[in-house]
Design an enzyme around this catalytic site. Structure first.
Site, PDB file in Angstrom:
ATOM      1  N   ARG A 108       0.885  -1.183   0.000  1.00 39.01           N
ATOM      2  CA  ARG A 108       0.000   0.000   0.000  1.00 39.01           C
ATOM      3  C   ARG A 108       0.908   1.215   0.000  1.00 39.01           C
ATOM      4  O   ARG A 108       1.718   1.394   0.916  1.00 39.01           O
ATOM      5  CB  ARG A 108      -0.905   0.000   1.229  1.00 39.01           C
ATOM      6  CG  ARG A 108      -1.626   1.324   1.429  1.00 39.01           C
ATOM      7  CD  ARG A 108      -2.738   1.263   2.426  1.00 39.01           C
ATOM      8  NE  ARG A 108      -3.904   0.602   1.846  1.00 39.01           N
ATOM      9  CZ  ARG A 108      -5.128   0.624   2.377  1.00 39.01           C
ATOM     10  NH1 ARG A 108      -5.340   1.261   3.518  1.00 39.01           N
ATOM     11  NH2 ARG A 108      -6.122   0.002   1.795  1.00 39.01           N
ATOM     12  N   HIS A 135      -7.398   0.983  -6.516  1.00 39.36           N
ATOM     13  CA  HIS A 135      -7.605   0.068  -5.374  1.00 39.36           C
ATOM     14  C   HIS A 135      -8.308  -1.188  -5.907  1.00 39.36           C
ATOM     15  O   HIS A 135      -9.468  -1.451  -5.583  1.00 39.36           O
ATOM     16  CB  HIS A 135      -8.447   0.778  -4.319  1.00 39.36           C
ATOM     17  CG  HIS A 135      -8.400   0.136  -2.961  1.00 39.36           C
ATOM     18  ND1 HIS A 135      -7.607  -0.953  -2.647  1.00 39.36           N
ATOM     19  CD2 HIS A 135      -9.068   0.453  -1.808  1.00 39.36           C
ATOM     20  CE1 HIS A 135      -7.786  -1.271  -1.375  1.00 39.36           C
ATOM     21  NE2 HIS A 135      -8.673  -0.449  -0.845  1.00 39.36           N
ATOM     22  N   GLN A 138     -10.170  -3.856  -3.627  1.00 32.61           N
ATOM     23  CA  GLN A 138     -11.461  -3.407  -3.102  1.00 32.61           C
ATOM     24  C   GLN A 138     -12.580  -3.721  -4.083  1.00 32.61           C
ATOM     25  O   GLN A 138     -13.674  -4.151  -3.694  1.00 32.61           O
ATOM     26  CB  GLN A 138     -11.408  -1.893  -2.852  1.00 32.61           C
ATOM     27  CG  GLN A 138     -12.694  -1.316  -2.319  1.00 32.61           C
ATOM     28  CD  GLN A 138     -12.987  -1.794  -0.903  1.00 32.61           C
ATOM     29  OE1 GLN A 138     -12.148  -1.694  -0.029  1.00 32.61           O
ATOM     30  NE2 GLN A 138     -14.186  -2.334  -0.683  1.00 32.61           N
ATOM     31  N   ASP A 226     -17.408   7.049  -1.222  1.00 31.19           N
ATOM     32  CA  ASP A 226     -16.178   6.829  -0.456  1.00 31.19           C
ATOM     33  C   ASP A 226     -15.843   8.157   0.209  1.00 31.19           C
ATOM     34  O   ASP A 226     -16.444   9.200  -0.114  1.00 31.19           O
ATOM     35  CB  ASP A 226     -15.058   6.356  -1.405  1.00 31.19           C
ATOM     36  CG  ASP A 226     -13.752   6.030  -0.690  1.00 31.19           C
ATOM     37  OD1 ASP A 226     -13.773   5.827   0.548  1.00 31.19           O
ATOM     38  OD2 ASP A 226     -12.698   5.979  -1.358  1.00 31.19           O
ATOM     39  N   CYS A 265     -16.528   1.471   0.754  1.00 29.75           N
ATOM     40  CA  CYS A 265     -15.377   0.599   1.042  1.00 29.75           C
ATOM     41  C   CYS A 265     -14.901   0.702   2.485  1.00 29.75           C
ATOM     42  O   CYS A 265     -14.199  -0.188   2.956  1.00 29.75           O
ATOM     43  CB  CYS A 265     -14.239   0.904   0.074  1.00 29.75           C
ATOM     44  SG  CYS A 265     -13.514   2.548   0.292  1.00 29.75           S
ATOM     45  N   ARG A 293     -13.629  -8.538   1.568  1.00 27.02           N
ATOM     46  CA  ARG A 293     -12.210  -8.279   1.269  1.00 27.02           C
ATOM     47  C   ARG A 293     -11.403  -9.560   1.490  1.00 27.02           C
ATOM     48  O   ARG A 293     -10.503  -9.890   0.732  1.00 27.02           O
ATOM     49  CB  ARG A 293     -11.667  -7.153   2.169  1.00 27.02           C
ATOM     50  CG  ARG A 293     -12.263  -5.783   1.926  1.00 27.02           C
ATOM     51  CD  ARG A 293     -11.946  -5.229   0.540  1.00 27.02           C
ATOM     52  NE  ARG A 293     -10.514  -5.230   0.255  1.00 27.02           N
ATOM     53  CZ  ARG A 293      -9.645  -4.305   0.676  1.00 27.02           C
ATOM     54  NH1 ARG A 293     -10.064  -3.284   1.388  1.00 27.02           N
ATOM     55  NH2 ARG A 293      -8.365  -4.380   0.353  1.00 27.02           N
TER      56      ARG A 293
HETATM   57  N1   CP Z   1     -11.255  -0.317   2.387  1.00 25.43           N
HETATM   58  C1   CP Z   1      -9.966  -0.351   2.774  1.00 25.43           C
HETATM   59  O1   CP Z   1      -9.030  -0.531   1.976  1.00 25.43           O
HETATM   60  O2   CP Z   1      -9.812  -0.213   4.126  1.00 25.43           O
HETATM   61  P1   CP Z   1      -8.444  -0.034   4.922  1.00 25.43           P
HETATM   62  O3   CP Z   1      -7.902   1.318   4.594  1.00 25.43           O
HETATM   63  O4   CP Z   1      -8.824  -0.168   6.374  1.00 25.43           O
HETATM   64  O5   CP Z   1      -7.477  -1.108   4.491  1.00 25.43           O
HETATM   65  N1  NVA Z   2     -10.042   6.595  -1.154  1.00 26.70           N
HETATM   66  C1  NVA Z   2      -9.633   6.150   0.155  1.00 26.70           C
HETATM   67  C2  NVA Z   2      -9.819   4.670   0.277  1.00 26.70           C
HETATM   68  C3  NVA Z   2      -9.459   4.101   1.610  1.00 26.70           C
HETATM   69  C4  NVA Z   2      -9.635   2.631   1.691  1.00 26.70           C
HETATM   70  C5  NVA Z   2      -8.193   6.543   0.400  1.00 26.70           C
HETATM   71  O1  NVA Z   2      -7.372   6.440  -0.511  1.00 26.70           O
HETATM   72  O2  NVA Z   2      -7.897   6.987   1.513  1.00 26.70           O
END
Ligand code: CP
Ligand code: NVA
Length: 308
Positions: A108, A135, A138, A226, A265, A293
């Site tokens: 990540r 992502h 997701q 989101d 999400c 997930r």
């Molecule tokens: N939806 C998602 O990716 O959640 P986290 O940021 O908790 O991993």
């Molecule tokens: N769009 C959000 C998703 C988190 C899971 C971010 O990037 O923070």
């Protein structure tokens, strides 16, 4: 060829369909198992997934740890700030070294170019656990959730409200691969990536962009939102103000079909992108979505290892 999963197109529509089918089967086969018990076939016994986090996570970390465990393997958590990566060791060298210890790497990170660089120099599969651009994991979970809740993907009308962000980019990519349509309701200045939209349209998806939230939601089968402020962005007052007309509340949900499903999400910023009444309401399937997930990622891992 090493199978990386940086975006959904790396797998393609047929592999995504295979992942979704496998996830449904595996989920059904372990009903009643304690969560830490492995699936009976332990397909990834002896395999270790290294997980690098440059940003916070609850779902992605916990679900990947449990996913590889349920497939019979192990995981290794690495916070980038505690790695030499955090004090200047190159991504390329990190990729070369970790490829000698682990069987796959999930990362990540912020800049999508970083994951491309990691994949270029890794000799094991690299999985996108979220970048500023996309992502994909997701969206596999989201599609699984929609199928479970009775939606057939081809021809589905999905409304996205709010920020044009990484999650939307992957949803748009999926629309082209799985043949559904998206009405994007986002304010001027916060549009999603034009490249993903162009490819999805070329693949036959109907992607429309409107500044009118009601127009996006009208008659939709699914409503998705989101956070308005993604990780790494400023919680700027002017952005919140621009987003307010796109808040998913009961009035906006009522414009969608009566059978419409609501997705988010998570994490949610209650009272910003969606109200409590929607998040906790009868059309919301956000806890199934979060659970999925885990199931989706098991199938993504199996695809990366050439087992799907
Ligand atoms: N939806 C998602 O990716 O959640 P986290 O940021 O908790 O991993
Ligand atoms: N769009 C959000 C998703 C988190 C899971 C971010 O990037 O923070």
């Amino acid at each position: 060829m090493t199978r990386h999963f940086l975006n959904l197109a790396d797998a393609g529509g047929d592999a995504m369909a295979a992942m979704l089918g496998d996830a449904i089967d595996r989920k059904a086969a372990r009903v009643g198992f304690p969560k830490g018990r492995a699936d009976n076939d332990v397909p990834l016994a002896g395999h270790t997934l290294g997980m690098i986090f440059e940003k916070n996570s609850t779902r992605t970390r916990a679900s990947f740890e449990m996913a590889i465990k349920q497939l019979g393997g192990d995981s290794m958590f690495m916070a980038s700030g505690q790695m030499q990566l955090g004090r200047g060791e190159s991504i390329a060298d990190t990729a070369r070294v970790l490829s000698r210890y682990v069987d796959a790497i999930m990362i990540r990170t912020d800049d999508h170019a970083k994951i491309e660089e990691l994949a270029k120099h890794a000799s094991v599969p690299v999985i996108n656990g979220l970048t500023d651009l996309s992502h994909p994991c997701q969206i596999v979970a989201d599609l699984l959730t929609l199928i479970e809740h009775g939606h057939a993907l081809p021809g589905l009308e999905i409304a996205w409200l709010g920020d044009g962000n990484n999650v939307l980019n992957s949803l748009v990519e999926a629309a082209g691969l799985m043949k559904f349509n998206i009405r994007i309701g986002v304010p001027q200045g916060y549009d999603s990536d034009a490249g993903f939209i162009e490819v999805a349209r070329a693949n036959g998806a109907n992607i429309t962009v409107t500044r009118d939230a009601a127009e996006a939601a009208a008659g939709a089968d699914v409503v998705v939102t989101d956070t308005w402020v993604s990780m790494g962005q400023d919680h700027a007052h002017n952005k919140i103000a621009a987003m307010m007309p796109y808040q998913v509340d009961e009035r906006l949900m009522a414009l969608a079909k009566p059978t419409a499903t609501f997705l988010h999400c998570l994490p949610a910023h209650r009272g910003e992108e969606a109200t409590d009444a929607v998040l906790d309401g009868p059309q919301s399937v956000i806890w199934d979505e979060a659970e999925n997930r885990l199931h989706a990622q098991k199938s993504i891992l199996l695809w990366c290892f050439g087992l799907l």
